[in-house]
Write an enzyme that holds these catalytic residues in place. Structure first.
Site, PDB file in Angstrom:
ATOM      1  N   GLU A 176       7.650  45.409  -0.610  1.00 54.64           N
ATOM      2  CA  GLU A 176       6.214  45.111  -0.772  1.00 54.64           C
ATOM      3  C   GLU A 176       4.924  46.049  -0.824  1.00 54.64           C
ATOM      4  O   GLU A 176       3.970  46.116  -0.395  1.00 54.64           O
ATOM      5  CB  GLU A 176       5.826  43.974   0.318  1.00 54.64           C
ATOM      6  CG  GLU A 176       5.737  42.659  -0.006  1.00 54.64           C
ATOM      7  CD  GLU A 176       7.184  42.000  -0.671  1.00 54.64           C
ATOM      8  OE1 GLU A 176       8.077  42.604  -0.401  1.00 54.64           O
ATOM      9  OE2 GLU A 176       6.990  40.930  -1.328  1.00 54.64           O
ATOM     10  N   GLN A 351      -4.833  29.529  -0.900  1.00 52.37           N
ATOM     11  CA  GLN A 351      -6.110  29.175  -0.284  1.00 52.37           C
ATOM     12  C   GLN A 351      -6.202  29.439   1.148  1.00 52.37           C
ATOM     13  O   GLN A 351      -7.173  30.075   1.815  1.00 52.37           O
ATOM     14  CB  GLN A 351      -6.861  28.023  -0.896  1.00 52.37           C
ATOM     15  CG  GLN A 351      -8.267  28.124  -1.174  1.00 52.37           C
ATOM     16  CD  GLN A 351      -8.699  26.733  -1.782  1.00 52.37           C
ATOM     17  OE1 GLN A 351      -8.064  26.700  -2.946  1.00 52.37           O
ATOM     18  NE2 GLN A 351      -9.605  26.384  -1.408  1.00 52.37           N
TER      19      GLN A 351
HETATM   20 FE1  SF4 Z   1      -0.551  28.079   1.197  1.00 54.61          FE
HETATM   21 FE2  SF4 Z   1      -0.564  25.625   1.548  1.00 54.61          FE
HETATM   22 FE3  SF4 Z   1      -1.648  26.548  -0.934  1.00 54.61          FE
HETATM   23 FE4  SF4 Z   1       1.058  26.460  -0.362  1.00 54.61          FE
HETATM   24  S1  SF4 Z   1      -0.212  24.820  -0.452  1.00 54.61           S
HETATM   25  S2  SF4 Z   1      -0.027  28.055  -1.084  1.00 54.61           S
HETATM   26  S3  SF4 Z   1       1.116  27.064   1.888  1.00 54.61           S
HETATM   27  S4  SF4 Z   1      -2.395  26.633   1.246  1.00 54.61           S
END
Ligand code: SF4
Ligand code: NAP
Length: 686
Positions: A176, A351
């Site tokens: 990374e 998000q």
């Molecule tokens: Fe992150 Fe939840 Fe979206 Fe998966 S669903 S990317 S764990 S915020």
């Protein structure tokens, strides 16, 4: 252990470094931010324990092994000024809380040792050479030869302390783009001493770390090494270097090699939702057979059937998933128990997890408001209307994300709940979003909520517009009636060439070969992607490699080649009144991908405009005091939204117990994360 009927490879145990993993799934490292928060290790203990637990299903288990978020081995290696470290024995007791909690559930846990190198967000950063990262704020100092030796000793000290704290192993973060990667790649290692130059010298840093950890911690301690198999940056490793590194790391005493894909500064998506499921498993597969220790594959694997497929295709011995465990702590228990359809699937939106972490907040999950709040919000809440209260009837109006989340949690708590939806199907804005290329995963959230509602006996009424008269049959009315597109005053919707984004995403209109998008926010970018997306019959993973310039042979340094993009189906313009960068408010971890996608497809951004009108000649607007005319076939309105609140006043005037959530409450800056959380928390408040 009997062979699992549905996922036989997934549920085959693995013995490694004196430990027995109960299944082939590792919960991958993910920083939650709890590590640095007040009382954070108690919260972390509860967080990991739920993910290690086999629940009440006999023979079941959680993750086969958990890897913690990155813990730095010294002061200079911290990611941020307040990031967690492990360098003295006084820090052991808080880690003990975590290891004890996981072991009490029968799980295994390894601590990731992460030295940020030049990715550190503080002025004390160090690296192999003094080269600032394109995404870094500080120029690192080059480690002296003594500094290199000291840093290796600090990695070893962290591993020894981890062992004392009860961890079953460590993961050495070698990918990374963090410090170890910075030593390995000629991109960042310009040294001329024994730690730079030829590959053997550049490899010495991780090899010394791994071999000295093995020496200090003994044979029955797992050492996972996260190896960057595809750097996706210029002057990164070629495949022969990856193979040499893997063999050297195996010889140094590693127990498992995990896959790292892409440096953080790479400009190719690696985990966002537009990456096809298991879209990088081919990389690990190339390494299979070149070393004898187990290999782990990772990136965009979020479903038990995909895990099993990847294993049966011979891509890896183990699979690592991180975000899917945030979305559903019971993902393994449900898979084991034949209840895969009940999994709350991670939609790879980033998000509430990565975007929050990148902005210094504690991670959560858009589809699971309990994530990282396990102590505050117990998994099994008390039933609604206990303690002698008479049972109330709940009406939830509108089956978008807020209404679904509220109604399903109320039903789970045993309430008598009716969900009313005026359109023929549930989903609201999520149903629209799943039409956007790469957002198909959103359909799984609707599958999850449908199942919850059904299992817990909520009555769902679609094609049913709720009116004020209906309210008299209910004690509590929850308005989750959502939003509708904002129509600017100059836009005459009676014209057939002016349409709203929802009409486009529902497929109600055929957009011509030249179109203007009004509004360059989240939905403007989604619509631009939808309308500029070239159709392709190629395998999605292969098309993705072509679109983004990923070399499937990794013969080129970093695995980069020239992208080969298909032509977009139409010409597009995106407008906004502000003069700022379009899409400036998109998520930190995904905004650049949306901006790059539309740019690569030739979408023209026009900012700082004043709209005048649309007539048969085209779209009239002013820019810099000058009049402009753009000939287009269609104008698509993505100019934000307004709340739909038709019933609120009438119900409130009748003294009805009314609650408003989601877009109906506030359309500005609405997002699904807020909508789902509001619905869930309201349902838990009764
Ligand atoms: Fe992150 Fe939840 Fe979206 Fe998966 S669903 S990317 S764990 S915020
Ligand atoms: P948004 O992101 O706030 O964007 C609204 C756009 O409309 C802006 O570009 C704004 O720019 C323009 N606008 C506002 N009022 C206008 C008016 N009267 N006339 C013309 N243009 C106007 O809202 P959204 O695009 O509707 O998205 C809603 C929410 O969902 C947002 O929170 C968004 O972040 C989220 N979302 C995110 C994503 C993603 O991250 N990929 C995808 C979809 C939705 P000007 O005012 O400068 O013209």
């Amino acid at each position: 252990m009997p062979i699992h009927p549905q996922f036989p490879l997934t549920f085959t145990p693995l013995d490694v470094a004196g430990l027995t993993m109960r299944n082939r799934v590792i919960m991958g490292s993910m920083h939650t931010g709890l590590e640095e928060s007040k009382g954070g290790f108690d919260k972390l203990a509860a967080f990991y324990a739920e993910r290690a637990s086999g629940g009440d299903v006999p023979g079941s288990s959680g993750a086969g092994l958990i890897v913690t978020g990155g813990i730095s081995p010294n002061f200079r290696g911290r990611l941020g000024p307040h990031s967690t470290t492990l360098w003295r024995s006084g820090q052991i007791p808080k880690h003990r809380k975590v290891t004890d909690a996981v072991h009490n559930e029968g799980g295994l846990i390894a601590m990731q040792i992460l030295h940020a190198g030049r990715y550190a967000h503080h002025p004390f950063s160090v690296s192999s050479s003094p080269i600032q990262a394109p995404i870094g704020r500080f120029k690192p100092r080059a480690l002296s030869a003594r500094g290199v030796e000291r840093t290796i000793a600090h990695f070893v000290r962290a591993a020894r302390l981890a062992r004392e704290a009860g961890y079953d192993g460590v993961e050495v973060m070698g990918s990374e783009g963090y410090l170890i990667n910075q030593f390995l790649a000629t991109r960042t290692n310009h040294r001329s001493d024994a730690w730079g130059g030829p590959l053997d010298n550049r490899l010495r840093f991780p090899v010394e770390i791994v071999s000295r950890i093995r020496e200090q911690c003994g044979p029955d301690f797992a050492i996972i090494y996260r190896l960057s198999m595809l750097d996706l940056v210029d002057e990164g490793a070629c495949w022969d270097e990856v193979v040499t590194q893997a063999r050297a790391i195996e010889n140094a005493g590693a127990s498992i090699i995990n896959t790292g894909i892409g440096w953080h500064e790479a400009r190719i998506p690696t985990i966002a939702t537009m990456v096809p499921r298991a879209g990088f498993a081919w990389v690990t597969r190339r390494l299979m057979g070149t070393v004898a220790i187990p290999l782990v594959t990772t990136n965009r694997i979020n479903d038990p059937a995909v895990v099993e497929q990847v294993l049966s295709d011979g891509c890896a011995d183990l699979v690592s998933m991180a975000r899917p465990f945030l979305a559903d702590p019971e993902i393994m228990v449900k898979s084991f128990g034949g209840r895969s359809d009940e999994i709350n699937t991670c939609i790879a939106c980033n998000q509430a997890c990565l975007d929050r972490i990148f902005t210094g907040q504690v991670a959560g999950c858009l589809v699971n408001p309990r994530a990282a709040r396990e102590l505050e919000l117990p998994a099994v809440p008390a039933p609604v209307d206990v303690n002698g209260k008479s049972a109330r009837r709940f009406a939830v109006i509108g089956a978008g994300p807020a209404g679904l989340s509220c109604a399903s949690e109320l039903a789970r708590r045993g309430a008598d709940v009716h969900l009313f939806e005026a359109s023929p199907s549930i989903g609201g804005q999520f149903r629209l979003a799943q039409q956007v290329p790469g957002k198909e995963e959103f359909a799984h959230t609707l599958r999850y909520y449908s199942g919850l509602l059904k299992r817990h006996g909520a009555k769902v009424h679609v094609n049913r517009r709720f009116n004020a008269e209906d309210a008299k049959d209910f004690d509590v009315v929850i308005l989750s009636t959502g939003v509708k597109p904002r129509v600017p005053a100059w836009a005459d919707l009676s014209r057939s060439d002016i349409v709203t984004y929802d009409q486009v995403l529902r497929g109600e209109v055929e957009i011509g070969s030249r179109a203007a998008i009004i509004g360059s926010g989240g939905i403007g970018f989604d619509v631009a992607d939808f309308l500029s997306h070239p159709s392709s019959t190629a395998d999605p993973a292969v098309q993705f490699q072509k679109d983004w310039g990923v070399d499937p042979t990794v013969d080129t340094p970093g695995g980069l080649i020239k992208p080969e993009r298909l032509p977009p189906p139409r010409e597009l313009w995106m407008f906004q009144r502000k003069s700022t960068k379009p899409g400036a408010n998109l998520g930190k971890s995904t905004g650049w991908i949306h901006r790059a996608t539309v740019k690569k497809r030739g979408v023209t951004a026009v900012t700082g405009v004043t709209y005048v009108k649309l007539d048969d000649a085209g779209l009239h607007y002013e820019l810099g005091g000058e009049a402009h005319l753009l000939k287009v076939d269609h104008v698509v309105l993505c100019a934000g939204q307004v709340s739909v609140l038709d019933l609120a006043q009438e119900l409130q005037s009748k003294n009805q117990d009314v609650h408003i959530i989601g877009g109906a409450k506030a359309a500005r800056d609405l997002d699904a994360e807020r909508a789902i959380e509001e619905g869930y928390l309201l349902a838990r408040s009764f």
